[in-house]
Design an enzyme around this catalytic site. Sequence first.
Site, PDB file in Angstrom:
ATOM      1  CE  LYS A   1      -4.407  -1.455   0.353  1.00  0.00           C
ATOM      2  NZ  LYS A   1      -5.521  -0.979  -0.477  1.00  0.00           N
TER       3      LYS A   1
ATOM      4  CB  SER B   1      -0.589  -8.331  -0.532  1.00  0.00           C
ATOM      5  OG  SER B   1      -1.376  -9.027   0.417  1.00  0.00           O
TER       6      SER B   1
END
Length: 512
Positions: A59, A313
């Site tokens: 992110k 992730s």
Amino acid sequence: MSANKPLIDLHELKARIESANVYALAKRTGCELAPKLSLELGRNVWLKREDLQDVFSFKIRGATNRIAELTDEERACGVCAASAGNHAQGIATAAAYYNTKAIIFMPVTTPAIKVAAVQSHGAETRLVGDSYDAACEAAITYAQMSGAVFIHPFDEISVIAGQGTVGREILEQMPRTPDAVYIPVGGGGLISGVGAWVKSVSPNTKIIAVEPEGAPTLLTSLEAGQPTTLESVDSFADGVAVKRIGTHTFDVAQRLVDEVICVSNDEICAAVKDVFEATRTVVEPAGALALAGLIKHTRLGQAPEGDSVVILSGANVNFDRIGHIVERAELGAGEEMLFAAAIPEKPGAFLNFCNALGRRAVTEFNYRYTESDTAHVLVGIKTRDLQDREQVTADMATHNISITDLSNDRLAKRHLRHMVGGRTSTSIAEVIYRFEFPERPGALTDFLIALDDRWNISLFHYRNHGNTTGHVLCGFQVPKGDMEALEESLSKTGYPMSEETDSKAYEYFLRA
């Protein structure tokens, strides 16, 4: 494919990815071959290590790219966002680097460790509501009133472009063009960006989306042909627990995604274990989601034969959740079996049962005497793989022991194996319900207060798993003809609920 005109031009998106300004804060993370996994799965498995970012998540890329594009005027007004975790840390870090104020709206249910992490990067946090939706609404309202720039966690082209740099790095780092890239999906920002780059450079590489069974936002939207809001979301893999995919991300994903795979929470936990064994790193459930998809795809005989890249992730996992993940990992990998066995309530029956088990390692054994001809025992044993469970059933049958596999029974896994006590009286009618409520201070008390005291509670089980959602199993003694009134009363709690009275696990171990 939607009949409407695309919202995003893929050539423009590729150009935005190429010029994305992310490396002031984001790392070019490694794309590492996983030898043990490759051997087990019969293909080269590469791990794209976004868990190694300084904020432990991809992110940071989208957040940095978006804030880097702000004008001086916009930076003077500051930014705001809504997030319970990774996006919040990315925005906080990027805002501090570019010297702009950041206010992050987070649900009250957000674990304290995540709130503290955001604050440590210099952002102000405001806890609002029990869900992301409530926090997001508050953030948008604040932006409208204050002039701050609201930055969406996934549904902005600048954010998508920032995440797309993951795909660019993969193709630059791989020694050969990969046959497939497995990507976790929540709101769709990562798969849209990665898919746009990979498909533009290597059209034959498969883009495989992986979602939790309890939050299939992309699959549901693809089936409907448009972004579709899920009625409920399982928050176990909280990094992808999104009710609705983005409008822009869906527009891109429906043109680029070759296949969607949905995996169970147990399969996710098993993948967390596999990542740990490969890297000695504990990733969050969403971080292992893509690997769980590749493993399932391979077991089904549907995975491409060549090189497959799996995007890890993120690694923002609460310490108090690790025990729960470990507990469920072996079930997901087929290395543990949980079953109910019916054995005669007489001398020698237990020895016969142990002989049927043979040399198998027992992980747990639950038994309580009842005044009946048949006893039911709840047993956990070590198994080699999913196929080995069938052999257990066959071995038991040769000793005239009937068993029911409860390895996938939610009631048994989540509640029954942790409960004590026995059966209720045969003279009292009982119904069982499962409830979910936001895991915030006072939530359990609020739940108990909301229950109408007209019905006696005959069973109650709650166990904290460090998640944003709490789970309660509750039994009620209900006079004949009073079910409708009970349902009406329980609905007033406002919490999602499901009747479990017909569950096999309840029938074997709790029903009179």
